[in-house]
Design a protein around this motif. Structure first.
Motif, PDB file in Angstrom:
ATOM      1  N   TRP A   4      -4.312  72.995 -30.856  1.00  0.00           N
ATOM      2  CA  TRP A   4      -5.599  72.728 -31.117  1.00  0.00           C
ATOM      3  C   TRP A   4      -5.682  72.914 -32.899  1.00  0.00           C
ATOM      4  O   TRP A   4      -6.399  72.181 -33.304  1.00  0.00           O
ATOM      5  N   ALA A   5      -5.055  73.911 -33.384  1.00  0.00           N
ATOM      6  CA  ALA A   5      -5.141  73.924 -34.975  1.00  0.00           C
ATOM      7  C   ALA A   5      -4.567  72.892 -35.467  1.00  0.00           C
ATOM      8  O   ALA A   5      -5.207  72.182 -36.485  1.00  0.00           O
ATOM      9  N   GLN A  32      -8.065  76.657 -39.555  1.00  0.00           N
ATOM     10  CA  GLN A  32      -7.676  77.709 -39.895  1.00  0.00           C
ATOM     11  C   GLN A  32      -7.779  79.003 -39.037  1.00  0.00           C
ATOM     12  O   GLN A  32      -7.054  79.974 -38.796  1.00  0.00           O
ATOM     13  N   VAL A  33      -9.180  79.045 -38.432  1.00  0.00           N
ATOM     14  CA  VAL A  33      -9.494  80.177 -37.372  1.00  0.00           C
ATOM     15  C   VAL A  33      -8.493  80.198 -36.148  1.00  0.00           C
ATOM     16  O   VAL A  33      -8.026  81.029 -35.727  1.00  0.00           O
ATOM     17  N   LEU A  34      -8.288  79.087 -35.511  1.00  0.00           N
ATOM     18  CA  LEU A  34      -7.527  78.850 -34.505  1.00  0.00           C
ATOM     19  C   LEU A  34      -6.268  79.225 -34.824  1.00  0.00           C
ATOM     20  O   LEU A  34      -5.352  80.099 -33.853  1.00  0.00           O
ATOM     21  N   LEU A  39      -1.636  83.483 -34.693  1.00  0.00           N
ATOM     22  CA  LEU A  39      -0.746  84.384 -35.205  1.00  0.00           C
ATOM     23  C   LEU A  39      -0.682  85.788 -34.821  1.00  0.00           C
ATOM     24  O   LEU A  39       0.096  86.516 -34.504  1.00  0.00           O
ATOM     25  N   ALA A  40      -2.075  86.160 -34.452  1.00  0.00           N
ATOM     26  CA  ALA A  40      -2.417  87.503 -34.166  1.00  0.00           C
ATOM     27  C   ALA A  40      -1.920  87.673 -32.600  1.00  0.00           C
ATOM     28  O   ALA A  40      -1.424  88.757 -32.267  1.00  0.00           O
ATOM     29  N   CYS A  41      -2.096  86.538 -31.741  1.00  0.00           N
ATOM     30  CA  CYS A  41      -1.649  86.750 -30.482  1.00  0.00           C
ATOM     31  C   CYS A  41       0.050  86.585 -30.404  1.00  0.00           C
ATOM     32  O   CYS A  41       0.632  87.508 -29.502  1.00  0.00           O
ATOM     33  N   PHE A  42       0.531  85.937 -31.106  1.00  0.00           N
ATOM     34  CA  PHE A  42       2.061  85.992 -31.327  1.00  0.00           C
ATOM     35  C   PHE A  42       2.444  87.254 -31.691  1.00  0.00           C
ATOM     36  O   PHE A  42       3.315  87.704 -31.251  1.00  0.00           O
ATOM     37  N   ALA A  43       1.900  87.691 -32.641  1.00  0.00           N
ATOM     38  CA  ALA A  43       2.336  89.402 -33.309  1.00  0.00           C
ATOM     39  C   ALA A  43       2.260  90.173 -32.219  1.00  0.00           C
ATOM     40  O   ALA A  43       3.168  91.000 -31.642  1.00  0.00           O
ATOM     41  N   VAL A  44       1.088  90.153 -31.442  1.00  0.00           N
ATOM     42  CA  VAL A  44       0.874  91.200 -30.323  1.00  0.00           C
ATOM     43  C   VAL A  44       1.914  90.936 -29.213  1.00  0.00           C
ATOM     44  O   VAL A  44       2.607  91.864 -28.551  1.00  0.00           O
TER      45      VAL A  44
END
Length: 53
Positions: A4-5, A32-34, A39-44
């Motif tokens: 989607w990004a 940018q938001v997506l 990135l946050a979900c990937f890091a978690v």
């Protein structure tokens, strides 16, 4: 989510070529938001995978 990004990034590029400024700004911000959410979900998930595995 990354798809989607990239879609919103493509929409913003096409809108910029044709001169639609308002649509371009909105599409860039959504992309940018997506991307940051992705990135946050990937890091978690990466940290969770390292702790469990």
């Amino acid at each position: 989510m990354l798809r989607w990004a990239l879609i919103f990034l493509f929409i913003s590029l096409v809108a910029a070529v044709f001169g639609f400024g308002g649509i371009t700004v909105v599409a860039v911000h959504l992309a940018q938001v997506l991307f940051y959410i992705f990135l946050a979900c990937f890091a978690v998930m990466l940290v969770a995978g390292l702790l469990v595995g």
